[in-house]
Scaffold this motif. Structure first.
Motif, short mmCIF file in Angstrom:
data_model
loop_
_atom_site.label_atom_id
_atom_site.label_comp_id
_atom_site.label_asym_id
_atom_site.label_seq_id
_atom_site.Cartn_x
_atom_site.Cartn_y
_atom_site.Cartn_z
N GLY A 71 -9.48 18.12 53.12
CA GLY A 71 -8.86 16.71 53.30
C GLY A 71 -7.32 16.48 53.03
N MET A 72 -7.09 17.19 51.53
CA MET A 72 -5.88 17.26 51.05
C MET A 72 -4.69 17.79 52.10
SD MET A 72 -4.11 15.98 48.44
CE MET A 72 -5.26 15.52 47.21
N VAL A 73 -4.99 19.10 52.52
CA VAL A 73 -3.95 19.77 53.30
C VAL A 73 -3.84 19.21 54.52
CG1 VAL A 73 -3.37 21.84 54.33
CG2 VAL A 73 -4.72 22.06 51.99
N THR A 74 -4.94 18.59 55.07
CA THR A 74 -4.55 17.73 56.53
C THR A 74 -3.61 16.47 56.07
OG1 THR A 74 -6.73 18.36 57.19
CG2 THR A 74 -5.78 16.54 58.18
N TYR A 75 -4.04 15.90 54.99
CA TYR A 75 -3.16 14.61 54.75
C TYR A 75 -1.74 15.25 54.68
CZ TYR A 75 -1.03 10.84 51.86
OH TYR A 75 -0.16 9.91 51.33
N VAL A 76 -1.42 16.18 53.69
CA VAL A 76 -0.19 16.92 53.60
C VAL A 76 0.68 16.97 54.83
CG1 VAL A 76 1.33 18.47 52.21
CG2 VAL A 76 -0.45 17.35 51.28
N LEU A 77 -0.04 17.71 55.73
CA LEU A 77 0.45 18.07 57.04
C LEU A 77 0.89 17.12 57.89
CD1 LEU A 77 -1.48 21.34 57.88
CD2 LEU A 77 0.59 21.28 56.87
N ILE A 78 0.01 15.95 57.90
CA ILE A 78 0.26 14.85 58.59
C ILE A 78 1.16 13.98 58.18
CG2 ILE A 78 -0.53 12.69 59.49
CD1 ILE A 78 -3.35 13.87 59.57
N ASN A 79 1.57 13.72 56.77
CA ASN A 79 2.40 12.78 56.17
C ASN A 79 3.68 13.27 55.86
OD1 ASN A 79 0.80 10.12 55.98
ND2 ASN A 79 -0.57 11.60 55.41
N LYS A 80 3.79 14.74 55.47
CA LYS A 80 4.95 15.33 54.92
C LYS A 80 5.54 16.11 56.11
CE LYS A 80 4.12 15.01 50.07
NZ LYS A 80 4.02 15.87 48.52
N PHE A 81 4.77 16.60 56.86
CA PHE A 81 5.38 17.56 58.04
C PHE A 81 5.28 16.89 59.49
CE2 PHE A 81 4.37 20.36 54.60
CZ PHE A 81 5.42 21.04 54.54
N GLN A 82 4.73 15.76 59.63
CA GLN A 82 4.56 14.92 60.82
C GLN A 82 3.71 15.64 61.87
OE1 GLN A 82 5.61 11.73 60.44
NE2 GLN A 82 6.23 12.14 58.18
N LEU A 83 2.92 16.62 61.47
CA LEU A 83 2.28 17.32 62.62
C LEU A 83 1.00 16.52 63.07
CD1 LEU A 83 1.38 20.79 60.96
CD2 LEU A 83 3.29 20.10 62.56
N PRO A 84 0.75 16.61 64.38
CA PRO A 84 -0.50 15.83 65.13
C PRO A 84 -1.62 15.95 64.13
CG PRO A 84 0.75 17.10 66.73
CD PRO A 84 1.41 17.44 65.38
N TYR A 85 -2.53 15.09 64.28
CA TYR A 85 -3.72 15.15 63.58
C TYR A 85 -4.45 16.36 63.82
CZ TYR A 85 -7.54 12.42 60.97
OH TYR A 85 -8.28 12.19 60.02
N ILE A 86 -4.86 16.69 65.26
CA ILE A 86 -5.49 18.13 65.33
C ILE A 86 -4.94 19.08 64.68
CG2 ILE A 86 -4.74 18.06 67.84
CD1 ILE A 86 -8.20 19.31 66.69
N VAL A 87 -3.72 19.52 64.93
CA VAL A 87 -2.87 20.58 64.36
C VAL A 87 -3.02 20.66 63.07
CG1 VAL A 87 -0.55 22.02 64.21
CG2 VAL A 87 -1.28 20.60 66.38
N ALA A 88 -2.83 19.39 62.28
CA ALA A 88 -2.97 19.53 60.71
C ALA A 88 -4.35 19.84 60.50
CB ALA A 88 -2.84 18.10 60.27
N ALA A 89 -5.39 19.30 61.13
CA ALA A 89 -6.81 19.84 60.67
C ALA A 89 -7.03 21.22 60.85
CB ALA A 89 -7.66 19.00 61.65
N LEU A 90 -6.58 21.86 61.91
CA LEU A 90 -6.55 23.10 61.99
C LEU A 90 -5.96 23.91 61.18
CD1 LEU A 90 -6.45 23.60 65.94
CD2 LEU A 90 -8.50 23.62 64.70
N GLY A 91 -4.81 23.58 60.73
CA GLY A 91 -3.84 24.11 59.67
C GLY A 91 -4.68 24.02 58.44
N ALA A 92 -5.11 22.80 58.22
CA ALA A 92 -5.96 22.85 56.97
C ALA A 92 -7.16 23.80 56.85
CB ALA A 92 -6.28 21.40 56.77
N ILE A 93 -7.81 23.89 57.91
CA ILE A 93 -8.96 25.02 57.94
C ILE A 93 -8.39 26.36 57.67
CG2 ILE A 93 -10.71 25.89 59.40
CD1 ILE A 93 -11.04 23.01 60.81
N ALA A 94 -7.32 26.50 58.34
CA ALA A 94 -6.75 28.09 58.35
C ALA A 94 -6.18 28.42 56.82
CB ALA A 94 -5.53 28.03 59.26
#
Length: 292
Positions: A50-73
């Protein structure tokens, strides 16, 4: 008197959170089956999802699905790091189980502190996957995020079952869980299977965190409560039984939901531990565990 609609609403909430507990419990089982290790850093994987997804969405402005996949990685890499840097040296030395548990608890604390330093200590949440009004069935509201949690969890459980039964890697991991020495003699790379077990466990934790965070907050220190709930779910289902852990998680979620409805939120943890104690007295091996 409690209305039937309120009871049904609580049951839906209990099944939803229970599915998350079940995924965390399966993570415990995957590592335990591959190595005999109980990994109490599992809660950190949930938090990171949850935390990495939040950071990728709010600080790096990534799309939701990309942020979620990035957090999983990212979480999978952290899982592999925990295995390589913390567990592997102790495993090679045949360290006692309590040393392994303390080591994974230490890893949990380190990950929490690093997350605190990298982000902050404030609770974070994510938007719902589907921004639509809840489905109304009579007086019962079913929000779409609960459907995502339940549907996603069932798909993951089915996919895991197919992975362990139908793929070469899955069968190799099962062989290691049955007898690591015999598996090694057959040419199966046992150490690689251990790493894959941690990666798979981290993936499950991350997905659980991503599914959960739109309904509850995430914070750097929220991993331990969920790790405990997932551990209880795994015990209830029969430790080492992934399907049992999922059923145990739903059972735990339902018991907690009914306890909260009848007695208040303060008895949530009491209900979980009471369920565990009763089951240990009645059936120590768990719901799907062998009676031997």
């Amino acid at each position: 008197m409690v209305s039937m609609n309120l009871v049904l609403q609580s049951l839906i909430s209990g099944i939803s959170i229970g599915c998350v507990y079940g995924l965390i419990g399966i993570g415990f089982c995957v590592i335990y089956n591959a190595s005999g290790i109980v990994n109490f850093a599992q809660g950190a994987f949930v938090m990171l999802g949850g935390m990495v997804t939040y950071v990728l969405i709010n600080k790096f402005q990534l799309p939701y699905i990309v942020a979620a996949l990035g957090a999983i990685a990212v979480t999978a890499i952290v899982g592999a790091g925990v295995e390589r840097l913390v567990v592997r040296p102790l495993w090679k030395r045949s360290a006692p189980m309590f040393v392994m548990i303390l080591a994974t608890l230490a890893a949990q604390i380190v990950i929490e502190r690093l997350t605190y330093l990298a982000v902050d200590d404030q609770p974070k949440t994510l938007p719902a996957f589907t921004d639509r009004a809840p489905i109304m069935l009579g007086g019962v509201a079913i929000n779409f995020q609960s459907l995502w949690i339940m549907g996603g969890s069932v798909v993951i459980v089915i996919a895991l079952g197919l992975f362990f039964k139908s793929t070469r890697t899955g069968r190799a991991m099962r062989a290691v869980s049955i007898n690591a020495e015999a598996a090694a003699l057959q040419g199966i790379p046992v150490s690689l299977m251990l790493t894959l077990a941690f990666v798979l466990s981290a993936l499950l934790g991350a997905v659980a965190g991503i599914l959960l965070t739109p309904t509850q907050y995430t914070a750097f220190n929220m991993g331990v409560p969920f790790a405990i709930s997932g551990f209880i779910a795994a015990i209830i289902g029969g430790f080492g039984r992934p399907l049992g852990a999922f059923i145990g998680g739903i059972t735990l979620g339902l018991v907690q939901a009914m306890a909260i409805l009848g007695l208040g939120a303060g008895v949530k943890n009491v209900a979980a531990l009471s369920l565990l104690l009763v089951l240990l007295f009645i059936r120590p091996s768990g719901l799907l565990g062998s009676s031997r």
